[in-house]
Motif scaffolding. Sequence first.
Motif, PDB file in Angstrom:
ATOM      1  N   SER A  17      29.138  13.050  32.809  1.00 48.98           N
ATOM      2  CA  SER A  17      29.233  11.685  33.335  1.00 48.98           C
ATOM      3  C   SER A  17      27.899  10.954  33.214  1.00 48.98           C
ATOM      4  O   SER A  17      26.837  11.577  33.219  1.00 48.98           O
ATOM      5  CB  SER A  17      29.634  11.711  34.814  1.00 48.98           C
ATOM      6  OG  SER A  17      30.901  12.294  35.003  1.00 48.98           O
ATOM      7  N   ARG A  19      26.273   6.840  34.491  1.00 51.43           N
ATOM      8  CA  ARG A  19      26.512   5.534  35.098  1.00 51.43           C
ATOM      9  C   ARG A  19      25.552   4.535  34.487  1.00 51.43           C
ATOM     10  O   ARG A  19      24.329   4.674  34.635  1.00 51.43           O
ATOM     11  CB  ARG A  19      26.311   5.586  36.610  1.00 51.43           C
ATOM     12  CG  ARG A  19      26.757   4.302  37.314  1.00 51.43           C
ATOM     13  CD  ARG A  19      26.292   4.276  38.749  1.00 51.43           C
ATOM     14  NE  ARG A  19      26.956   3.235  39.532  1.00 51.43           N
ATOM     15  CZ  ARG A  19      26.403   2.637  40.585  1.00 51.43           C
ATOM     16  NH1 ARG A  19      25.191   2.988  40.973  1.00 51.43           N
ATOM     17  NH2 ARG A  19      27.068   1.712  41.245  1.00 51.43           N
ATOM     18  N   ARG A  66      39.095   7.083  32.351  1.00 54.68           N
ATOM     19  CA  ARG A  66      37.822   7.829  32.334  1.00 54.68           C
ATOM     20  C   ARG A  66      36.647   6.952  32.746  1.00 54.68           C
ATOM     21  O   ARG A  66      35.678   7.441  33.318  1.00 54.68           O
ATOM     22  CB  ARG A  66      37.558   8.384  30.930  1.00 54.68           C
ATOM     23  CG  ARG A  66      38.630   9.329  30.428  1.00 54.68           C
ATOM     24  CD  ARG A  66      38.224  10.000  29.116  1.00 54.68           C
ATOM     25  NE  ARG A  66      38.047   9.059  28.026  1.00 54.68           N
ATOM     26  CZ  ARG A  66      36.900   8.874  27.364  1.00 54.68           C
ATOM     27  NH1 ARG A  66      35.825   9.579  27.691  1.00 54.68           N
ATOM     28  NH2 ARG A  66      36.831   8.013  26.359  1.00 54.68           N
ATOM     29  N   GLN A  81      30.816   3.282  35.191  1.00 52.07           N
ATOM     30  CA  GLN A  81      30.855   4.708  35.485  1.00 52.07           C
ATOM     31  C   GLN A  81      31.675   5.367  34.396  1.00 52.07           C
ATOM     32  O   GLN A  81      32.841   5.014  34.183  1.00 52.07           O
ATOM     33  CB  GLN A  81      31.492   4.953  36.855  1.00 52.07           C
ATOM     34  CG  GLN A  81      31.657   6.420  37.201  1.00 52.07           C
ATOM     35  CD  GLN A  81      30.337   7.138  37.395  1.00 52.07           C
ATOM     36  OE1 GLN A  81      29.403   6.605  37.985  1.00 52.07           O
ATOM     37  NE2 GLN A  81      30.250   8.359  36.878  1.00 52.07           N
ATOM     38  N   ASP A  83      33.095   8.921  33.007  1.00 54.52           N
ATOM     39  CA  ASP A  83      33.406  10.321  33.303  1.00 54.52           C
ATOM     40  C   ASP A  83      34.158  10.935  32.130  1.00 54.52           C
ATOM     41  O   ASP A  83      34.686  10.237  31.277  1.00 54.52           O
ATOM     42  CB  ASP A  83      34.238  10.418  34.574  1.00 54.52           C
ATOM     43  CG  ASP A  83      33.528   9.861  35.796  1.00 54.52           C
ATOM     44  OD1 ASP A  83      34.166   9.129  36.579  1.00 54.52           O
ATOM     45  OD2 ASP A  83      32.331  10.155  35.962  1.00 54.52           O
TER      46      ASP A  83
END
Length: 114
Positions: A17, A19, A66, A81, A83
């Motif tokens: 992940s 951000r 996602r 974000q 992921d």
Amino acid sequence: QVQLVESGGGLVQPGGSLRLSCAASGVAFSIASMGWYRQAPGKQRELVAGITDGGSTNYAGSVRGRFTISRDNAKKTVYLQMDSLKPEDTAVYYCNRGPPSLPWGQGTQVTVSS
């Protein structure tokens, strides 16, 4: 002076992940629809996710489920974000209005690789 500054990219393994953040200045941010775009080597820049001034969101099919776009109008910042990252997410990521109408920032590199 209008300025968009993207940050938060990096090298991450598949499934990881990140951000991303985009700070805007010189823009009437709270009334602007904003979007995250990406450009992979040899490919055209594409819209990844968008968010309206009212908070409604839309996503490209390849990232839906996602990625999550959000915004903080007080900070004039839009976030992405990301992921469950995949190698095909590797690209330089940019923010801009939706549709894009501002000078592009420098972008932030996202590399997904093991």
